[in-house]
Design a protein around this motif. Structure first.
Motif, mmCIF file in Angstrom:
data_model
loop_
_atom_site.group_PDB
_atom_site.id
_atom_site.type_symbol
_atom_site.label_atom_id
_atom_site.label_comp_id
_atom_site.label_asym_id
_atom_site.label_seq_id
_atom_site.Cartn_x
_atom_site.Cartn_y
_atom_site.Cartn_z
ATOM 1 N N MET A 1 0.725 -1.149 -0.057
ATOM 2 C CA MET A 1 -0.068 -0.088 0.079
ATOM 3 C C MET A 1 0.785 1.361 -0.190
ATOM 4 N N ILE A 2 0.585 2.137 -0.637
ATOM 5 C CA ILE A 2 1.247 3.494 -0.950
ATOM 6 C C ILE A 2 1.041 4.276 0.466
ATOM 7 N N PRO A 3 1.786 4.934 1.247
ATOM 8 C CA PRO A 3 1.546 5.625 2.190
ATOM 9 C C PRO A 3 0.842 6.825 1.826
ATOM 10 N N ARG A 4 0.013 7.447 2.757
ATOM 11 C CA ARG A 4 -1.029 8.260 2.379
ATOM 12 C C ARG A 4 -0.508 9.626 1.885
ATOM 13 N N ASP A 5 0.672 10.187 2.445
ATOM 14 C CA ASP A 5 1.296 11.492 2.463
ATOM 15 C C ASP A 5 1.814 11.409 0.807
ATOM 16 N N GLU A 6 2.453 10.130 0.206
ATOM 17 C CA GLU A 6 2.928 10.081 -0.971
ATOM 18 C C GLU A 6 1.831 9.753 -2.110
ATOM 19 N N ALA A 7 0.582 9.534 -1.615
ATOM 20 C CA ALA A 7 -0.415 9.377 -2.441
ATOM 21 C C ALA A 7 -1.119 10.606 -2.788
ATOM 22 N N GLU A 8 -1.025 11.445 -1.744
ATOM 23 C CA GLU A 8 -1.759 12.832 -1.903
ATOM 24 C C GLU A 8 -0.559 13.541 -2.639
ATOM 25 N N VAL A 13 0.463 16.439 -7.797
ATOM 26 C CA VAL A 13 1.324 16.865 -9.036
ATOM 27 C C VAL A 13 0.545 16.466 -10.136
ATOM 28 N N THR A 14 -0.570 15.395 -10.126
ATOM 29 C CA THR A 14 -1.541 15.188 -11.351
ATOM 30 C C THR A 14 -2.175 16.308 -11.548
ATOM 31 N N ARG A 15 -2.732 16.741 -10.458
ATOM 32 C CA ARG A 15 -3.734 17.962 -10.573
ATOM 33 C C ARG A 15 -2.911 19.248 -11.277
ATOM 34 N N ASP A 16 -1.750 19.387 -10.797
ATOM 35 C CA ASP A 16 -0.632 20.571 -11.160
ATOM 36 C C ASP A 16 -0.373 20.403 -12.563
ATOM 37 N N CYS A 17 -0.388 18.936 -13.021
ATOM 38 C CA CYS A 17 0.115 18.983 -14.617
ATOM 39 C C CYS A 17 -1.096 19.390 -15.481
ATOM 40 N N LEU A 18 -2.579 18.969 -14.854
ATOM 41 C CA LEU A 18 -3.599 19.284 -15.553
ATOM 42 C C LEU A 18 -3.541 20.860 -15.988
ATOM 43 N N MET A 47 -5.781 -3.246 -5.888
ATOM 44 C CA MET A 47 -4.815 -3.446 -6.760
ATOM 45 C C MET A 47 -4.912 -2.156 -7.953
ATOM 46 N N ALA A 48 -5.958 -1.781 -8.312
ATOM 47 C CA ALA A 48 -6.113 -1.009 -9.313
ATOM 48 C C ALA A 48 -5.483 0.352 -9.066
ATOM 49 N N GLU A 49 -5.976 0.803 -7.939
ATOM 50 C CA GLU A 49 -5.281 2.102 -7.301
ATOM 51 C C GLU A 49 -3.678 1.985 -7.022
ATOM 52 N N GLU A 50 -3.150 0.715 -6.777
ATOM 53 C CA GLU A 50 -1.918 0.650 -6.615
ATOM 54 C C GLU A 50 -1.282 0.662 -8.159
ATOM 55 N N MET A 51 -1.839 0.265 -8.989
ATOM 56 C CA MET A 51 -1.169 0.082 -10.399
ATOM 57 C C MET A 51 -1.306 1.444 -11.039
ATOM 58 N N ILE A 52 -2.098 2.578 -10.771
ATOM 59 C CA ILE A 52 -1.944 3.934 -11.230
ATOM 60 C C ILE A 52 -0.472 4.518 -10.570
ATOM 61 N N TYR A 53 -0.125 4.153 -9.710
ATOM 62 C CA TYR A 53 1.015 4.882 -9.106
ATOM 63 C C TYR A 53 2.132 4.284 -9.756
ATOM 64 N N HIS A 54 2.414 3.594 -10.691
ATOM 65 C CA HIS A 54 3.380 3.006 -11.585
ATOM 66 C C HIS A 54 3.595 4.021 -12.721
ATOM 67 N N ASP A 55 2.488 4.562 -13.213
ATOM 68 C CA ASP A 55 2.552 5.734 -14.125
ATOM 69 C C ASP A 55 2.728 6.915 -13.537
ATOM 70 N N GLU A 56 3.669 7.752 -14.256
ATOM 71 C CA GLU A 56 3.949 9.032 -13.900
ATOM 72 C C GLU A 56 2.496 10.083 -13.958
ATOM 73 N N ARG A 103 -9.505 21.223 -2.410
ATOM 74 C CA ARG A 103 -8.759 20.632 -1.342
ATOM 75 C C ARG A 103 -9.176 19.158 -1.087
ATOM 76 N N PRO A 104 -8.574 18.112 -1.377
ATOM 77 C CA PRO A 104 -9.058 16.578 -1.301
ATOM 78 C C PRO A 104 -9.234 16.516 0.211
ATOM 79 N N GLU A 105 -10.188 15.896 0.648
ATOM 80 C CA GLU A 105 -10.041 15.271 1.928
ATOM 81 C C GLU A 105 -8.938 14.495 2.454
ATOM 82 N N ARG A 106 -8.504 14.664 3.256
ATOM 83 C CA ARG A 106 -7.074 13.875 3.901
ATOM 84 C C ARG A 106 -7.545 13.414 5.038
#
Length: 106
Positions: A1-8, A13-18, A47-56, A103-106
């Motif tokens: 599982m991806i640590p919450r702070d890394e996921a956020e 970054v994804t939002r900032d790229c948009l 696993m679906a969420e985990e897989m997305i983190y393998h893409d930039e 602001r996403p809920e954290r």
């Protein structure tokens, strides 16, 4: 599982790229990211969420925007975005600009 702070950070970054590369408004970029996160959560398969983190985040943003950009053209700017100590939304707040904020809920 991806640590919450890394996921956020990934989604920031994804939002900032948009915003930065696709010219999408802050509120709409936040909604696009939130919608994808919700769809991933609804699959019920972590696993679906985990897989997305393998893409930039750059490529995820391109998918969300429906526009494929040349990563080589934007590489230097993307690297600077990745190295920022805080997301774009905090940069906007720091200079006193106003507007809709996501602001996403954290």
């Amino acid at each position: 599982m991806i640590p919450r702070d890394e996921a956020e950070a990934y989604w920031d970054v994804t939002r900032d790229c948009l915003i930065q590369f696709h010219g999408i408004a802050l509120e709409e970029a936040g909604l696009l990211v939130a919608s994808l996160r919700e769809r991933l959560a609804q699959t019920g398969v972590s696993m679906a969420e985990e897989m997305i983190y393998h893409d930039e985040p750059f490529y995820v943003a391109c998918d969300l925007a429906g526009t494929e950009l040349d990563p080589f053209k934007f590489d230097a700017e993307y690297q600077r975005l990745l190295e920022r100590p805080f997301p774009l939304i905090e940069s906007v707040a720091a200079v006193g600009e106003t507007g809709p904020e996501y602001r996403p809920e954290r």
